[in-house]
Write an enzyme that holds these catalytic residues in place. Structure first.
Site, mmCIF file in Angstrom:
data_model
loop_
_atom_site.group_PDB
_atom_site.id
_atom_site.type_symbol
_atom_site.label_atom_id
_atom_site.label_comp_id
_atom_site.label_asym_id
_atom_site.label_seq_id
_atom_site.Cartn_x
_atom_site.Cartn_y
_atom_site.Cartn_z
ATOM 1 N N LYS A 210 73.228 -3.844 64.214
ATOM 2 C CA LYS A 210 74.521 -4.223 63.851
ATOM 3 C C LYS A 210 75.703 -3.581 63.467
ATOM 4 O O LYS A 210 76.828 -3.422 64.149
ATOM 5 C CB LYS A 210 74.124 -5.439 62.567
ATOM 6 N N GLU B 238 67.900 5.816 61.517
ATOM 7 C CA GLU B 238 66.633 5.537 62.176
ATOM 8 C C GLU B 238 66.883 5.257 63.672
ATOM 9 O O GLU B 238 66.417 5.732 64.946
ATOM 10 C CB GLU B 238 65.699 4.404 61.696
ATOM 11 N N GLY C 171 71.972 -9.378 59.154
ATOM 12 C CA GLY C 171 70.665 -8.506 59.893
ATOM 13 C C GLY C 171 69.377 -9.469 60.054
ATOM 14 O O GLY C 171 68.864 -9.543 60.920
ATOM 15 N N ARG C 172 68.929 -9.788 58.815
ATOM 16 C CA ARG C 172 67.602 -10.478 58.744
ATOM 17 C C ARG C 172 67.940 -12.164 59.309
ATOM 18 O O ARG C 172 66.831 -12.603 59.395
ATOM 19 C CB ARG C 172 66.962 -10.469 57.511
ATOM 20 N N GLU D 182 64.284 -9.157 51.337
ATOM 21 C CA GLU D 182 65.582 -8.572 51.305
ATOM 22 C C GLU D 182 66.497 -9.574 50.686
ATOM 23 O O GLU D 182 67.643 -9.229 50.203
ATOM 24 C CB GLU D 182 66.021 -8.193 52.692
ATOM 25 N N HIS E 65 38.208 -12.214 55.840
ATOM 26 C CA HIS E 65 37.165 -11.228 55.565
ATOM 27 C C HIS E 65 37.684 -10.114 55.003
ATOM 28 O O HIS E 65 36.988 -8.913 55.085
ATOM 29 C CB HIS E 65 36.588 -10.994 57.103
ATOM 30 N N LYS F 69 68.666 5.659 51.119
ATOM 31 C CA LYS F 69 69.319 6.040 52.504
ATOM 32 C C LYS F 69 70.228 7.272 52.307
ATOM 33 O O LYS F 69 69.844 8.258 52.826
ATOM 34 C CB LYS F 69 70.439 5.152 53.018
HETATM 35 O O1 F6P Z 1 67.482 -2.369 55.638
HETATM 36 C C1 F6P Z 1 68.785 -2.614 55.614
HETATM 37 C C2 F6P Z 1 69.477 -2.991 56.850
HETATM 38 O O2 F6P Z 1 70.894 -3.025 56.735
HETATM 39 C C3 F6P Z 1 68.953 -4.435 57.249
HETATM 40 O O3 F6P Z 1 69.574 -5.543 56.559
HETATM 41 C C4 F6P Z 1 69.304 -4.536 58.578
HETATM 42 O O4 F6P Z 1 68.483 -5.618 59.170
HETATM 43 C C5 F6P Z 1 68.732 -3.380 59.111
HETATM 44 O O5 F6P Z 1 69.134 -2.354 58.241
HETATM 45 C C6 F6P Z 1 69.185 -2.627 60.317
HETATM 46 O O6 F6P Z 1 70.683 -2.604 60.204
HETATM 47 P P1 F6P Z 1 71.547 -2.231 61.747
HETATM 48 O O7 F6P Z 1 71.247 -3.510 62.627
HETATM 49 O O8 F6P Z 1 72.942 -2.170 61.124
HETATM 50 O O9 F6P Z 1 71.053 -1.257 62.282
#
Ligand code: F6P
Length: 550
Positions: A211, A217, A273-274, A359, A390, A514
């Site tokens: 987003k 990452e 995002g979620r 979240e 199990h 972060k």
């Molecule tokens: O973990 C924090 C967060 O902002 C989430 O809400 C989001 O889904 C994820 O990181 C990834 O963010 P982006 O889509 O901006 O890479």
């Protein structure tokens, strides 16, 4: 809406009435509740679209449900819901509208943000996704060397990974089996390594899903993927255009990364995002299942949106599920909620719900910034049910904790299962029904003794029962049903956040880690001094450097 001026949640008459009712109910057993009302199973069931919900195995009476609905009414859940659907900026700490419901609204709908109808833009992106998906699926989209795409690698994390990865697994039976899909999220290089080691770069498409397009990452993995591609192809930057597309709200950053913005699929800041996987973030899924199936899924979401928006409180499934969670979390001290699908295809469902729920509702200050004095979101966990049986079901059955659970199952196995395996489906579902029964009704000491069990073993073989479950049953795990299920959980989470008077749409709690990771990294690589590092972390860093031979 939660009006300033009304008492704090746990000071309201509705809250007190529930606390009193909880005391009065005491340790009433589901055995008694069922014995006293032969119509209970029917009365405490409802259907929404293709979903049948049985909530009769909950520690509730008509009065409990009435009091819970009064709590929701006094908390202004319906008003906040309507404000969300209208596009108001209910995510107050980020000053944003919350409009994932617009992502699945029909083209004729009018949903306005700041006076502008956002639905035409949503459908324009869906059409662009459709054209692209069709080209990849048909082999018309060619890589740099002219070969059709055979592998699709989604690079994203959190909401830009969990939704598509979960839905790809869930709808595996509907996917193009001649294409390979991989989902890379972890900054641990092992993730990308394992995803790429057996792929041919000439036939590989990377979907960079972010987003913000700033998530470390994702940008790190995307950069490594680009290096891998160019090395494998022995090509220059010109190869990127045929092998990289982006899903983002941030055109500038996408361009800066080197992806042609013509190959960017847009979404908007009013999609959390979620809550994003039915936006452009679902591109990998659309390629996998095809645009028609993707639209069926959106229709499933929309069906439950409409139900949530219009159904009266007594028949409103997300409201009910949200309130049941509040009943256990706030009035029974339950700390967690298990999601137990009796479907191998839903193996990632609980992981997806963890982000959605935890979240959203892992908050400890209210909308006005005051500390809350009531419990908020539960720990959400689970794996496919039979495997769990199990492993950890022992604790649910005979441990000391109250763990409300959802049991999910489907009447029909997927179409392309071999006939021999179809026969196993009844055994799978027998387990679901048996667990719901055992959890609710248990086995009394008298029943155990009557089986001739020696007296000293009776306590060990007794099942107290009274473990509440919701059973969600549908005919089959189709794209539409998946959409219905997810919307059901999305709105359940909404209801709970609304009652707790927290902002379910921000996630400031992920920021500190972060920032600190960025600060600590130079200490690992260069041995740099990190000002203000605590003694424990400093010692760990120095041990790490020793182990790395630095
Ligand atoms: O973990 C924090 C967060 O902002 C989430 O809400 C989001 O889904 C994820 O990181 C990834 O963010 P982006 O889509 O901006 O890479």
């Amino acid at each position: 809406m939660n009006a300033e001026g009304r008492g704090r949640l746990d000071q309201t008459p509705e809250w007190h009435a529930l606390a009193k009712h909880r005391d009065e109910l005491g340790e009433v057993h589901l055995r008694e509740l069922f014995a006293s009302d032969p119509g209970r199973a029917e009365k405490f069931s409802l259907s929404v679209g293709d979903l049948h919900l049985d909530y009769s195995k909950h520690l509730v009476t008509d009065e409990t449900l009435r009091l819970l609905r009064e709590l929701a009414a006094s908390a202004g859940v319906a008003q906040l819901r309507d404000a969300m659907f209208r596009g108001e900026r209910i995510n107050t700490t980020e000053d944003r509208a919350v409009l994932h419901t617009a992502l699945r609204a029909p083209e004729s709908a009018d949903v306005e943000v700041d006076g502008e109808n956002v639905v035409p833009a949503v459908h324009a992106v869906l059409r662009k996704m459709q054209v692209f998906s069709d080209r990849v699926r048909s082999g018309d989209w060619k890589g740099h060397t002219g070969k059709p795409i055979k592998n699709v690698v989604n690079i994203g994390i959190g909401g830009s990974d969990l939704g598509p990865a979960m839905a790809y697994e869930a709808l595996r039976a509907y996917t193009a089996r001649d294409l390979t899909f991989r989902f890379v999220s972890n900054v641990d290089g092992a993730d990308l390594h394992e995803a790429l080691h057996d792929l041919d770069a000439e036939e590989t498409l990377f979907i960079v899903a972010s987003k913000t397009f700033t998530t470390i990452e994702t940008i790190t993995n995307a950069t490594s993927a680009r290096n891998w591609l160019l090395t494998e192809l022995r090509a220059g930057e010109e190869a990127v255009a045929k092998h990289f597309v982006a899903l983002s709200t941030n055109e500038e950053k996408v361009a800066a990364f080197g992806i042609d913005t013509a190959n960017m699929f847009e979404f908007w800041d009013w999609v959390g995002g979620r809550y994003s996987f039915d936006s452009a973030i679902g591109l990998s899924l659309m390629i996998a299942i095809g645009p028609d199936r993707f639209r069926e899924m959106l229709a499933g979401f929309h069906l439950v949106d409409e139900h949530f928006r219009t159904a009266p409180p007594e028949e409103n499934a997300p409201l009910l599920l949200g309130l049941l969670g509040i009943w256990y979390g706030n009035f029974h001290d339950a700390q967690s909620h298990a999601v137990l699908p009796y479907s191998h295809y839903l193996s990632k469902f609980a992981a997806y719900l963890q982000q959605l729920d935890m979240e959203s509702n892992g908050k400890s200050v209210d909308r006005e910034g005051r500390p809350v004095s009531w419990q908020t979101g539960p720990v959400v966990w689970g794996t496919p049910g039979t495997n769990g049986q199990h492993a950890y079901y022992q604790l649910i059955h005979q441990g000391t904790k109250l763990i409300p659970a959802d049991l999910l199952g489907f009447a029909k196995p997927v179409d392309d299962l071999q006939p021999g395996l179809v026969a196993q489906h009844d055994l799978l579902m027998a387990n679901l029904f048996a667990q719901g029964q055992a959890l609710a009704f248990g086995k009394t000491p008298e029943e155990v003794a009557a089986e001739g069990v020696p007296a000293e073993l009776v306590p060990h073989k007794t099942f107290r029962g009274n473990h509440p479950t919701t059973t969600i049953l549908a005919s089959e795990l189709s794209p539409s049903v998946l959409g219905q299920l997810i919307a059901l959980y999305e709105h359940k989470v909404f209801v709970q956040g609304a009652v707790w008077n927290i902002d379910s749409f921000d996630q400031w709690g992920v920021e500190l880690g972060k920032v600190l990771a960025k600060r600590v990294e130079p200490a690992l690589t260069e041995g740099a001094e990190v000002p203000g590092l605590d003694a424990s972390t400093a010692a760990l860093v120095s041990r790490y450097r020793e182990l790395r031979g630095r």
